[in-house]
Write a protein that holds these residues in place. Structure first.
Motif, PDB file in Angstrom:
ATOM      1  N   SER A  31      -5.149  12.478   0.185  1.00 58.67           N
ATOM      2  CA  SER A  31      -5.713  10.030   0.302  1.00 58.67           C
ATOM      3  C   SER A  31      -4.631  10.340   1.730  1.00 58.67           C
ATOM      4  CB  SER A  31      -5.023  10.624  -1.177  1.00 58.67           C
ATOM      5  OG  SER A  31      -3.187  10.824  -0.801  1.00 58.67           O
ATOM      6  N   LYS A  32      -3.991  10.248   2.274  1.00 55.43           N
ATOM      7  CA  LYS A  32      -3.883   9.868   3.647  1.00 55.43           C
ATOM      8  C   LYS A  32      -2.611   8.864   2.965  1.00 55.43           C
ATOM      9  CE  LYS A  32      -7.258  11.514   6.994  1.00 55.43           C
ATOM     10  NZ  LYS A  32      -7.681  12.425   6.038  1.00 55.43           N
ATOM     11  N   ASP A  33      -2.153   8.907   2.191  1.00 56.82           N
ATOM     12  CA  ASP A  33      -0.869   7.644   1.869  1.00 56.82           C
ATOM     13  C   ASP A  33       0.012   8.144   2.275  1.00 56.82           C
ATOM     14  OD1 ASP A  33      -2.999   5.997   0.440  1.00 56.82           O
ATOM     15  OD2 ASP A  33      -2.824   7.097  -0.954  1.00 56.82           O
ATOM     16  N   TYR A  34       0.859   7.333   3.019  1.00 61.63           N
ATOM     17  CA  TYR A  34       1.579   7.457   3.150  1.00 61.63           C
ATOM     18  C   TYR A  34       3.090   7.789   2.905  1.00 61.63           C
ATOM     19  CZ  TYR A  34       6.045   7.919   6.848  1.00 61.63           C
ATOM     20  OH  TYR A  34       7.271   8.807   7.295  1.00 61.63           O
ATOM     21  N   LYS A  35       4.265   7.996   2.865  1.00 66.34           N
ATOM     22  CA  LYS A  35       4.937   8.054   1.796  1.00 66.34           C
ATOM     23  C   LYS A  35       6.710   8.770   2.696  1.00 66.34           C
ATOM     24  CE  LYS A  35       7.822   8.870  -2.601  1.00 66.34           C
ATOM     25  NZ  LYS A  35       8.602   9.741  -2.943  1.00 66.34           N
ATOM     26  N   GLU A  36       7.633   7.421   3.352  1.00 69.34           N
ATOM     27  CA  GLU A  36       8.953   8.045   3.915  1.00 69.34           C
ATOM     28  C   GLU A  36       9.186   9.535   3.805  1.00 69.34           C
ATOM     29  OE1 GLU A  36       9.891   7.746   7.481  1.00 69.34           O
ATOM     30  OE2 GLU A  36       9.439   6.099   7.041  1.00 69.34           O
ATOM     31  N   PRO A  37       9.371  10.362   4.448  1.00 69.38           N
ATOM     32  CA  PRO A  37      10.288  11.264   3.735  1.00 69.38           C
ATOM     33  C   PRO A  37      11.257  11.159   3.779  1.00 69.38           C
ATOM     34  CG  PRO A  37       9.493  11.981   5.542  1.00 69.38           C
ATOM     35  CD  PRO A  37       8.961  10.511   5.672  1.00 69.38           C
ATOM     36  N   PRO A  38      12.619  11.506   3.058  1.00 71.34           N
ATOM     37  CA  PRO A  38      14.072  11.411   2.694  1.00 71.34           C
ATOM     38  C   PRO A  38      14.994  11.862   4.055  1.00 71.34           C
ATOM     39  CG  PRO A  38      13.343  12.752   1.409  1.00 71.34           C
ATOM     40  CD  PRO A  38      12.053  12.809   1.631  1.00 71.34           C
ATOM     41  N   LYS A 202       3.595   9.108   9.662  1.00 76.23           N
ATOM     42  CA  LYS A 202       3.339   7.757   9.845  1.00 76.23           C
ATOM     43  C   LYS A 202       1.872   7.444  11.154  1.00 76.23           C
ATOM     44  CE  LYS A 202       3.676   2.678   8.625  1.00 76.23           C
ATOM     45  NZ  LYS A 202       5.066   1.910   8.857  1.00 76.23           N
ATOM     46  N   ARG A 203       2.112   7.988  12.399  1.00 73.87           N
ATOM     47  CA  ARG A 203       1.447   7.029  12.620  1.00 73.87           C
ATOM     48  C   ARG A 203      -0.234   7.972  12.391  1.00 73.87           C
ATOM     49  NH1 ARG A 203       1.576   7.734  19.975  1.00 73.87           N
ATOM     50  NH2 ARG A 203      -0.609   7.485  19.868  1.00 73.87           N
ATOM     51  N   ASN A 204      -0.110   9.132  12.355  1.00 72.93           N
ATOM     52  CA  ASN A 204      -1.151   9.814  11.386  1.00 72.93           C
ATOM     53  C   ASN A 204      -1.917   9.919  10.688  1.00 72.93           C
ATOM     54  OD1 ASN A 204      -3.017  13.265  11.933  1.00 72.93           O
ATOM     55  ND2 ASN A 204      -1.693  12.747   9.759  1.00 72.93           N
ATOM     56  N   ALA A 205      -0.481   9.811   9.413  1.00 70.59           N
ATOM     57  CA  ALA A 205      -1.648   8.756   8.109  1.00 70.59           C
ATOM     58  C   ALA A 205      -2.156   7.444   8.806  1.00 70.59           C
ATOM     59  CB  ALA A 205      -0.488   8.540   7.334  1.00 70.59           C
ATOM     60  N   ARG A 206      -1.874   6.367   9.716  1.00 67.17           N
ATOM     61  CA  ARG A 206      -2.654   5.779   9.631  1.00 67.17           C
ATOM     62  C   ARG A 206      -3.817   5.499  10.509  1.00 67.17           C
ATOM     63  NH1 ARG A 206       1.240   2.121  13.588  1.00 67.17           N
ATOM     64  NH2 ARG A 206       0.604   3.462  15.250  1.00 67.17           N
ATOM     65  N   ASP A 207      -3.510   6.216  11.616  1.00 68.14           N
ATOM     66  CA  ASP A 207      -4.628   7.237  12.289  1.00 68.14           C
ATOM     67  C   ASP A 207      -5.388   7.746  12.355  1.00 68.14           C
ATOM     68  OD1 ASP A 207      -4.185   4.725  13.768  1.00 68.14           O
ATOM     69  OD2 ASP A 207      -2.621   5.400  15.506  1.00 68.14           O
ATOM     70  N   SER A 208      -6.138   8.570  11.400  1.00 64.75           N
ATOM     71  CA  SER A 208      -5.755   9.632  10.613  1.00 64.75           C
ATOM     72  C   SER A 208      -7.199  10.338  11.737  1.00 64.75           C
ATOM     73  CB  SER A 208      -6.269  10.067   9.510  1.00 64.75           C
ATOM     74  OG  SER A 208      -7.275   9.053   8.761  1.00 64.75           O
ATOM     75  N   HIS A 209      -8.229   9.038  12.051  1.00 64.74           N
ATOM     76  CA  HIS A 209      -9.512   9.382  12.540  1.00 64.74           C
ATOM     77  C   HIS A 209      -9.021   9.766  14.241  1.00 64.74           C
ATOM     78  CE1 HIS A 209      -7.844   4.996  13.798  1.00 64.74           C
ATOM     79  NE2 HIS A 209      -8.691   5.060  14.636  1.00 64.74           N
ATOM     80  N   VAL A 210      -7.816   9.596  14.147  1.00 67.22           N
ATOM     81  CA  VAL A 210      -7.591   9.820  16.038  1.00 67.22           C
ATOM     82  C   VAL A 210      -7.171  10.974  16.438  1.00 67.22           C
ATOM     83  CG1 VAL A 210      -6.501   9.035  18.460  1.00 67.22           C
ATOM     84  CG2 VAL A 210      -7.172   7.343  16.585  1.00 67.22           C
TER      85      VAL A 210
END
Length: 288
Positions: A31-38, A202-210
């Motif tokens: 789903s490429k939804d990002y959740k900040e890891p603890p 987070k960058r990967n989740a946002r720019d998954s097309h790159v």
């Protein structure tokens, strides 16, 4: 398959704070939804009973051993020829350092995170990407690996090892200690900042097309920093690399400025962690 499942159960994937440098930017969530890891706990007692913890330390030892072996051999090969015409030259030394980091991070990322550098480990620890026991264990194993790698090179070269400088770092003539310290701070900042950027989930989740292969920009950063600072300090930006060569070379000039190759990289790593976490990611300002 049972062995693999048991290894995972024992902690190969349990302790997410290891932050694999080569793979952390690759999300397993379709789903490429990002959740900040603890943040990683300061102390995780369960790690000390997990085989994956010790396997990661061994991987760091072997990777740093190979790193010193290849890079110091390259330095020796260049320095033994006064004309430099029959060697790879200074550019070749820079490629050896950058290329080995690329290869070794790629190989060890999924096991230990592929740090191969106490400054990288320190920066990731400050960002709460791994626990204190793991950080200290990595640093010890990296240092031991560096000493062994430089020792094997000395075994090849014998007396010529000392004559050629042993690949030890020092501030070169024409530069001050302040110049050397500044070069190490900025050089390590470039490296650790690249590590944080290349492994930012987070960058990967946002720019998954790159598509991105994290070891590539990390290795390239090491290459570029070496091109810039070999004339100043021989380029440390890795306290284990500097200490390993200094211990095996063990001459006065290798110890005169040695503090620079610890203080500089640790300051640079701390600044990179602060910049990425506070300015780029703004983590302290995010609502709970």
């Amino acid at each position: 398959m049972e062995g693999k499942e048991e290894d995972v159960k024992l902690g190969a994937n349990k302790y997410r704070e290891t932050q694999p440098i080569g793979t952390a930017a690759q999300s397993q969530d379709d789903s490429k939804d990002y959740k900040e890891p603890p943040p990683a706990p300061l102390i995780e007692p369960g790690e000390l009973t997990s085989w994956s913890f010790y396997r990661a330390g061994i991987a760091e030892f072997v990777a740093t051993f190979l790193f010193l072996y290849i890079t110091v051999l390259t330095v020796m090969g260049v320095f033994k020829d006064p004309t430099k015409c029959t060697t790879v030259g200074i550019q070749g030394i820079a490629w050896a350092f950058g290329g080995m980091i690329f290869a070794l991070v790629y190989c060890t990322a999924g096991i230990s995170g592929g740090h191969i550098n106490p400054a990288v480990t320190f920066g990731l620890f400050l960002a709460r990407k791994l626990s204190l026991p793991r950080a200290l264990f990595y640093m010890v194993m990296q240092t031991l690996g560096a000493i062994c790698g430089a020792g094997v090179v000395k075994g090849f070269y014998g007396d010529r090892y000392d004559q050629l400088g042993g690949g030890a770092n020092s501030v070169n003539p024409g530069y001050t200690k302040g110049d050397g310290l500044g070069a190490e701070i900025v050089g390590t900042f470039v490296l650790v900042y690249t590590v944080f950027s290349a492994t930012d989930a987070k960058r990967n989740a946002r720019d998954s097309h790159v598509p991105i292969l994290a070891p590539l920009p990390i290795g390239f950063a090491v290459f570029l920093v070496h091109l810039a600072t070999i004339p100043i300090t021989g380029t440390g930006i890795n306290p284990a690399r500097s200490l390993g060569a200094a211990i095996i070379f063990n001459k006065e000039r290798s110890w005169d400025h040695h503090w620079i190759f610890w203080v500089g990289p640790f300051i640079g790593a701390a600044l990179a962690a602060l910049y990425h976490q506070v300015v780029i990611r703004a983590i302290p300002f995010k609502s709970k």
